[in-house]
Design an enzyme around this catalytic site. Structure first.
Site, PDB file in Angstrom:
ATOM      1  N   TYR A 286       0.875  -1.351   0.103  1.00 10.30           N
ATOM      2  CA  TYR A 286      -0.230  -0.030  -0.156  1.00 10.30           C
ATOM      3  C   TYR A 286       1.023   1.123   0.233  1.00 10.30           C
ATOM      4  O   TYR A 286       1.736   1.140   0.240  1.00 10.30           O
ATOM      5  CB  TYR A 286      -1.096   0.224   1.525  1.00 10.30           C
ATOM      6  CG  TYR A 286      -0.138  -0.119   3.014  1.00 10.30           C
ATOM      7  CD1 TYR A 286       0.341   1.176   2.899  1.00 10.30           C
ATOM      8  CD2 TYR A 286      -0.371  -1.203   3.252  1.00 10.30           C
ATOM      9  CE1 TYR A 286       1.092   0.652   4.352  1.00 10.30           C
ATOM     10  CE2 TYR A 286       0.816  -1.383   4.557  1.00 10.30           C
ATOM     11  CZ  TYR A 286       1.143  -0.546   4.857  1.00 10.30           C
ATOM     12  OH  TYR A 286       1.722  -0.709   6.051  1.00 10.30           O
TER      13      TYR A 286
ATOM     14  N   HIS B 109      -4.858   6.599  13.452  1.00 10.92           N
ATOM     15  CA  HIS B 109      -5.472   7.881  12.506  1.00 10.92           C
ATOM     16  C   HIS B 109      -6.701   7.512  11.408  1.00 10.92           C
ATOM     17  O   HIS B 109      -6.970   6.884  11.997  1.00 10.92           O
ATOM     18  CB  HIS B 109      -4.383   7.095  10.782  1.00 10.92           C
ATOM     19  CG  HIS B 109      -4.382   6.070  10.297  1.00 10.92           C
ATOM     20  ND1 HIS B 109      -4.854   5.392   9.706  1.00 10.92           N
ATOM     21  CD2 HIS B 109      -3.564   4.652  11.083  1.00 10.92           C
ATOM     22  CE1 HIS B 109      -5.134   4.477   8.632  1.00 10.92           C
ATOM     23  NE2 HIS B 109      -4.015   4.048   9.467  1.00 10.92           N
TER      24      HIS B 109
ATOM     25  N   CYS C 135      -3.018  -1.003  11.970  1.00 10.83           N
ATOM     26  CA  CYS C 135      -2.649   0.508  12.524  1.00 10.83           C
ATOM     27  C   CYS C 135      -4.476  -0.267  12.915  1.00 10.83           C
ATOM     28  O   CYS C 135      -5.466  -0.933  12.190  1.00 10.83           O
ATOM     29  CB  CYS C 135      -2.693   2.021  11.584  1.00 10.83           C
ATOM     30  SG  CYS C 135      -1.139   1.370  11.578  1.00 10.83           S
TER      31      CYS C 135
ATOM     32  N   HIS D 132      -3.377  -3.499   8.099  1.00  8.17           N
ATOM     33  CA  HIS D 132      -2.811  -4.293   8.416  1.00  8.17           C
ATOM     34  C   HIS D 132      -1.921  -3.848   9.312  1.00  8.17           C
ATOM     35  O   HIS D 132      -0.273  -3.771   9.845  1.00  8.17           O
ATOM     36  CB  HIS D 132      -1.631  -3.535   7.658  1.00  8.17           C
ATOM     37  CG  HIS D 132      -1.612  -4.278   6.185  1.00  8.17           C
ATOM     38  ND1 HIS D 132      -2.478  -3.191   5.234  1.00  8.17           N
ATOM     39  CD2 HIS D 132      -1.606  -5.151   4.614  1.00  8.17           C
ATOM     40  CE1 HIS D 132      -2.964  -3.874   3.933  1.00  8.17           C
ATOM     41  NE2 HIS D 132      -2.194  -4.934   3.970  1.00  8.17           N
TER      42      HIS D 132
ATOM     43  N   SER E 205       7.636   0.189  14.866  1.00  7.89           N
ATOM     44  CA  SER E 205       7.433  -0.305  14.466  1.00  7.89           C
ATOM     45  C   SER E 205       6.577   0.224  13.048  1.00  7.89           C
ATOM     46  O   SER E 205       6.533  -0.320  11.761  1.00  7.89           O
ATOM     47  CB  SER E 205       7.633  -1.478  14.448  1.00  7.89           C
ATOM     48  OG  SER E 205       6.260  -1.450  15.127  1.00  7.89           O
ATOM     49  N   GLY E 206       5.527   1.590  13.000  1.00  6.72           N
ATOM     50  CA  GLY E 206       4.918   2.132  12.403  1.00  6.72           C
ATOM     51  C   GLY E 206       4.109   1.541  13.208  1.00  6.72           C
ATOM     52  O   GLY E 206       2.012   2.337  11.731  1.00  6.72           O
TER      53      GLY E 206
END
Length: 415
Positions: free
Chosen positions: A305, A323, A341, A339, A318-319
């Site tokens: 993505y 949001h 989040c 994925h 790590s992300g």
């Protein structure tokens, strides 16, 4: 019969002398009590093994003070460095020798005041000032986070410039890193590795309080080759108690402030194979806009993505973010399709972004994903129970809670 003033004065002096005992002088002009005199200069009465002079002295060499003649003795020694730290020492029973019992600090100035008395008991005093040589090996400490306002889950970090492995040396370092907390707050340092420590309280910080941390290690000998350096102190302001709980099975997020639920938000979390981590996380920061790409976190192929993301609140290095995800509004509150989040509508994300602060708590429950790491991927410190956390302290390891000298000092009531 009327007494004259002169006779009355003599009589009162006689009575007072009798009541005080032989040798006391209350009136009259006899010899002055030596204890009432101002201290004389005892420079000729005491000798130092460290010179006052012109060049710094070796801090690894003990400080020793001796009485020069048999007629007088040393009664007390006060040795203090430029930071107000007192040098511990021991005075002999005869008063003929005092020596330090702990190493002097490196690269500081000492003021030493020696109190004496002569054979008649008259007090003397000698003052000596000298510098100590700086150490070649310097241990610097940098505290984190940056000064500012944070949530109740924010740990304090201390990063060392050199590794410290020895248990005794670690204890010296830990003892010198002083955290000033609100009254009654129990906390401890935990060694993450040889160069990093984290400090957290047993429970979250009290809401709307203040915390500060400072180092007392400047000049302190940590090992034969390493002495402490000056460190910049840190002050933190703690805000409201904000706790966010995301239930990955019900697909809803609950936002609490100071114990009161103020919002519930439908969300989507990580789908199978990309499940969101369970556990307590601490908000690391906020970004209004982030360009999120799969390849930055090792996701490619059909799952790749590349999306513009707004109102992004970060909870892992790590992300993992909370949001805006307008593309998944139809799944929010019903299924997990991200994925990893936590996604919500743009309006809800904007509200969340405005009401969340760095250091606030974000917990994920009922996910099929792995557990949040304690260290290394953000602040997972709260996922370690207090008993295990204490075992990471060089001062508290192996001690029973509330029984160690550190605990006793912290729990001792202040007047």
């Amino acid at each position: 019969m009327k007494h004259s003033p002169r006779l009355w004065t003599v009589l009162s002096c006689s009575l007072l002398v009798a009541s005080l005992g032989a040798g006391a002088t209350a009136c009259g002009s006899g010899d002055k009590n030596p204890l009432s005199a101002r201290p004389y200069d005892a420079g000729d009465q005491v000798a130092f093994n460290q010179s006052a002079g012109k060049r710094p002295v070796n801090p690894d060499r003990p400080l020793e003070i001796t009485a020069k003649n048999s007629g007088g003795r040393i009664t007390d020694v006060l040795a203090v460095d430029t930071h107000g730290r007192r040098l511990a020492g021991e005075l002999s029973a005869k008063g003929d020798r005092w020596h330090s019992t702990t190493p002097m600090a490196s690269g500081v100035r000492y003021t030493v005041i020696v109190s004496t008395e002569d054979e008649r008991g008259a007090p003397g005093q000698r003052t000596l000032t000298f510098d100590t040589t700086p150490s070649k090996g310097i241990l610097k400490v940098e505290f984190g986070p940056d000064e500012g306002k944070y949530g109740v889950g924010q740990p304090i970090t201390a990063e060392l410039s050199e590794p410290v492995k020895d248990k005794a040396a670690r204890a010296i370092v830990e003892r010198g890193l002083v955290v000033d907390t609100p009254p009654g707050v129990e906390g401890a340092w935990h060694w993450v590795d040889d160069k990093n420590l984290h400090y957290r309280p047993k429970d979250y910080w009290p809401a709307n309080s203040a915390v500060s941390v400072r180092s007392n290690l400047e000049g302190v000998r940590i090992t034969d080759e390493l002495h402490g350096a000056v460190a910049k102190p840190l002050k933190l302001e703690i805000g409201d108690r904000v706790e966010v709980t995301t239930d990955a099975s019900s697909h809803y997020l609950t936002f609490k402030r100071n114990g009161e639920v103020i919002n519930t938000i439908p969300v989507t979390t990580g789908k199978p194979g990309f499940s969101t981590r369970n556990g307590i996380k601490v908000v690391l920061g906020k970004q209004y806009f982030v360009q999120m790409r799969g390849d930055t976190v090792g996701i490619g192929g059909s799952e790749y993505y590349n999306l513009p993301v707004y109102y992004a609140t970060r909870v892992t290095w790590s992300g993992e973010y909370v949001h805006a995800a307008p593309w998944s509004v139809g799944s929010q509150g019903y299924e997990n399709v991200s994925h990893g989040c936590t996604g919500m509508s743009t309006g809800n994300a904007a509200w969340f972004y405005e009401n969340i602060t760095e250091g606030d708590i974000v917990q994920v429950i009922n996910s099929i994903g792995d557990d949040m790491d304690v260290f290394g991927n953000g602040f997972g410190d709260w996922n370690m129970d207090w008993k295990d956390w204490r075992q990471g302290s060089a001062l508290l390891k192996g001690t029973q809670e509330g029984r160690s000298p550190v605990d006793q000092a912290r729990l001792r009531p202040t007047v």
